[in-house]
Design a protein around this motif. Structure first.
Motif, PDB file in Angstrom:
ATOM      1  N   ALA A 177       0.814  -1.220   0.000  1.00 33.37           N
ATOM      2  CA  ALA A 177       0.000   0.000   0.000  1.00 33.37           C
ATOM      3  C   ALA A 177       0.842   1.263   0.000  1.00 33.37           C
ATOM      4  O   ALA A 177       0.300   2.364  -0.179  1.00 33.37           O
ATOM      5  CB  ALA A 177      -0.938  -0.018   1.211  1.00 33.37           C
ATOM      6  N   ALA A 178       2.150   1.145   0.174  1.00 37.68           N
ATOM      7  CA  ALA A 178       3.046   2.295   0.071  1.00 37.68           C
ATOM      8  C   ALA A 178       3.511   2.521  -1.365  1.00 37.68           C
ATOM      9  O   ALA A 178       4.298   3.431  -1.629  1.00 37.68           O
ATOM     10  CB  ALA A 178       4.252   2.095   0.987  1.00 37.68           C
ATOM     11  N   GLY A 179       3.039   1.677  -2.310  1.00 37.46           N
ATOM     12  CA  GLY A 179       3.370   1.861  -3.720  1.00 37.46           C
ATOM     13  C   GLY A 179       4.582   1.103  -4.200  1.00 37.46           C
ATOM     14  O   GLY A 179       5.010   1.274  -5.341  1.00 37.46           O
ATOM     15  N   ILE A 180       5.144   0.215  -3.371  1.00 36.76           N
ATOM     16  CA  ILE A 180       6.323  -0.566  -3.745  1.00 36.76           C
ATOM     17  C   ILE A 180       5.876  -1.871  -4.401  1.00 36.76           C
ATOM     18  O   ILE A 180       4.974  -2.547  -3.896  1.00 36.76           O
ATOM     19  CB  ILE A 180       7.190  -0.866  -2.514  1.00 36.76           C
ATOM     20  CG1 ILE A 180       7.723   0.441  -1.903  1.00 36.76           C
ATOM     21  CG2 ILE A 180       8.347  -1.799  -2.865  1.00 36.76           C
ATOM     22  CD1 ILE A 180       8.348   0.274  -0.535  1.00 36.76           C
ATOM     23  N   ALA A 181       6.501  -2.237  -5.523  1.00 41.45           N
ATOM     24  CA  ALA A 181       6.212  -3.502  -6.206  1.00 41.45           C
ATOM     25  C   ALA A 181       7.511  -4.250  -6.468  1.00 41.45           C
ATOM     26  O   ALA A 181       8.565  -3.632  -6.686  1.00 41.45           O
ATOM     27  CB  ALA A 181       5.470  -3.260  -7.512  1.00 41.45           C
ATOM     28  N   ILE A 182       7.424  -5.595  -6.468  1.00 47.29           N
ATOM     29  CA  ILE A 182       8.615  -6.430  -6.616  1.00 47.29           C
ATOM     30  C   ILE A 182       8.298  -7.653  -7.463  1.00 47.29           C
ATOM     31  O   ILE A 182       7.251  -8.285  -7.304  1.00 47.29           O
ATOM     32  CB  ILE A 182       9.142  -6.887  -5.243  1.00 47.29           C
ATOM     33  CG1 ILE A 182       9.707  -5.699  -4.466  1.00 47.29           C
ATOM     34  CG2 ILE A 182      10.209  -7.966  -5.375  1.00 47.29           C
ATOM     35  CD1 ILE A 182      10.138  -6.039  -3.066  1.00 47.29           C
ATOM     36  N   THR A 183       9.202  -7.988  -8.387  1.00 46.65           N
ATOM     37  CA  THR A 183       9.209  -9.279  -9.051  1.00 46.65           C
ATOM     38  C   THR A 183      10.640  -9.811  -9.025  1.00 46.65           C
ATOM     39  O   THR A 183      11.584  -9.055  -8.784  1.00 46.65           O
ATOM     40  CB  THR A 183       8.719  -9.185 -10.512  1.00 46.65           C
ATOM     41  OG1 THR A 183       9.542  -8.242 -11.224  1.00 46.65           O
ATOM     42  CG2 THR A 183       7.261  -8.762 -10.578  1.00 46.65           C
ATOM     43  N   ALA A 184      10.788 -11.116  -9.317  1.00 49.77           N
ATOM     44  CA  ALA A 184      12.119 -11.723  -9.250  1.00 49.77           C
ATOM     45  C   ALA A 184      12.340 -12.654 -10.434  1.00 49.77           C
ATOM     46  O   ALA A 184      11.398 -13.253 -10.954  1.00 49.77           O
ATOM     47  CB  ALA A 184      12.282 -12.500  -7.949  1.00 49.77           C
ATOM     48  N   ASN A 185      13.596 -12.760 -10.861  1.00 48.34           N
ATOM     49  CA  ASN A 185      14.004 -13.621 -11.971  1.00 48.34           C
ATOM     50  C   ASN A 185      15.194 -14.473 -11.539  1.00 48.34           C
ATOM     51  O   ASN A 185      16.103 -13.991 -10.865  1.00 48.34           O
ATOM     52  CB  ASN A 185      14.461 -12.800 -13.188  1.00 48.34           C
ATOM     53  CG  ASN A 185      13.478 -11.741 -13.628  1.00 48.34           C
ATOM     54  OD1 ASN A 185      13.016 -10.928 -12.831  1.00 48.34           O
ATOM     55  ND2 ASN A 185      13.191 -11.723 -14.904  1.00 48.34           N
ATOM     56  N   TYR A 186      15.208 -15.698 -12.024  1.00 46.16           N
ATOM     57  CA  TYR A 186      16.327 -16.605 -11.784  1.00 46.16           C
ATOM     58  C   TYR A 186      17.614 -16.062 -12.404  1.00 46.16           C
ATOM     59  O   TYR A 186      17.629 -15.608 -13.541  1.00 46.16           O
ATOM     60  CB  TYR A 186      15.979 -17.966 -12.397  1.00 46.16           C
ATOM     61  CG  TYR A 186      17.108 -18.944 -12.547  1.00 46.16           C
ATOM     62  CD1 TYR A 186      17.477 -19.777 -11.492  1.00 46.16           C
ATOM     63  CD2 TYR A 186      17.779 -19.078 -13.762  1.00 46.16           C
ATOM     64  CE1 TYR A 186      18.491 -20.700 -11.646  1.00 46.16           C
ATOM     65  CE2 TYR A 186      18.798 -19.996 -13.925  1.00 46.16           C
ATOM     66  CZ  TYR A 186      19.154 -20.811 -12.870  1.00 46.16           C
ATOM     67  OH  TYR A 186      20.150 -21.729 -13.026  1.00 46.16           O
TER      68      TYR A 186
END
Length: 378
Positions: A177-186
């Motif tokens: 809800a603070a606007g932070i987004a994360i994805t991850a890759n091998y």
């Protein structure tokens, strides 16, 4: 072919209470996950007692990193009616799978079944409506389409979290809800498994608990790890960065013209001058996946929408070795696929997910506020 959406689970209360509710709600999927990885570990000569002993060895490290994660995992185990060590294993599954034998043998065993992915961040300057977009294809084992869940975590001590994860895990891809987004890759390098570190999945959860993007970046950049990994971090205000992580050092990549794309090979010149990329042999399609997605996005720079990113991630050139991967045997005979396509607008708290997108174009929209809604892609 009917493909069910990932179940949505809302959690609140203390970490242990959230865990119990999570375990009860996802019990069948947790046990499916445990059976799947248990069979794989058994094939590597690890019975339950050995796996549990290995999992217990991670607990002090987890407690030192974030004490609240341990009672949350105990709660999940209680709610799902399984051993606490099984839930620790799920949250350390990358490390456990590779450490099931001696380091060299474990790495060899798992290199043939890498956790793929193609991810992208589009800054406001590149989008039609001036809103940041962040998305990813998660490439892993086809069976995980039947074990994924979406959690909305209501927190009293920080921003709420919306995350897609394998059942029993604390986080994978998501936003807060603070606007932070994360994805991850091998990623893989010749530095992997030479030191102890914090499990990669818990890094993502810790980063998603932060109020400030600087602290999320610090969590990922500075925390010692056992293995390499690539993490893409964005903020709704218009910031995006890619962090290529070796176990003991991190390297930054920044958007060009408002577009940032990464697949499964090292790109940082500094990283490539200091370490050896050991993953391309088993993810050879990585060398064109990022280029194809980037080219599709750059062609519409300044006019990009969520649908443009969706279509770029649906790219099937070179199938089955494509950006959007249909189920196919990988080099070790396991059935690999793009398990989920995940699209996020952090400013709106919106996440759209399609299970097995090479076979299914129906997305479910999950938000930080409302109930999920299903719709087919245009």
């Amino acid at each position: 072919m009917t493909i069910e959406p990932f179940p949505f689970i809302e959690l609140s209360g203390t970490p242990e209470a959230r865990g119990r509710a999570y375990g009860r709600a996802a019990k069948a999927r947790v046990h499916r996950s445990l059976a799947h990885y248990g069979a794989q570990l058994s094939g590597q000569g690890m019975d339950a007692s050995k796996v549990h002993a290995m999992a217990r060895a991670f607990v002090p490290r987890i407690e030192a990193f974030e004490p609240s994660f341990v009672p949350e995992m105990r709660g999940i185990a209680e709610g799902a009616d399984c051993a606490f060590e099984d839930i620790v294993m799920m949250n350390c599954r990358t490390e456990v799978l590779k450490l099931a034998q001696k380091a060299e043998a474990a790495a060899k065993a798992d290199r043939a079944q890498p956790d793929g992915c193609t991810g992208a961040v589009l800054l406001p300057e590149a989008t039609a409506d001036g809103t940041l977009i962040h998305g990813q294809n998660w490439d892993w084992k086809k069976e995980c389409a039947e074990t994924g869940v979406v959690l909305r975590i209501r927190r009293d001590d920080g921003p709420d979290v919306l995350t897609f994860v394998e059942a029993g895990g604390l986080a994978r891809a998501g936003m807060n809800a603070a606007g932070i987004a994360i994805t991850a890759n091998y990623l893989e390098s010749d530095r992997d498994y030479r030191q102890d570190g914090v499990p990669l999945s818990l890094l993502r959860r810790k980063a998603l608990e932060q109020e400030h993007v600087a602290l999320a970046v610090r969590t990922i950049y500075a925390t010692p790890k056992s293995a390499s990994n690539n993490l893409m971090v964005s903020h709704a205000s218009g910031y995006g960065v890619d962090i290529e992580c070796a176990p003991d050092e991190s390297f930054l990549l920044h958007p060009e013209g408002g577009v940032l794309v990464h697949s499964n090979h090292w790109l940082s010149p500094a990283a490539l001058s200091k370490l050896k990329d050991t993953g391309i042999a088993n993810t050879p399609d990585t060398v064109y996946r990022d280029r194809r997605v980037r080219a599709a996005l750059v062609a519409k720079r300044g006019r990009l929408t969520m649908n443009d990113l969706r279509e770029a991630l649906f790219d099937d050139w070179g199938t089955p070795y494509s950006v959007c991967r249909p189920p196919r045997p990988n080099f070790s005979g396991n059935l690999s696929a793009t398990v989920a396509m995940i699209l996020m607008k952090p400013a709106e708290g919106v996440m759209e997910i399609a299970p097995l997108p090479a076979l299914n174009r129906t997305f479910t929209t999950y938000t930080l506020r409302d109930a999920p809604v299903r719709a087919a892609a245009e």
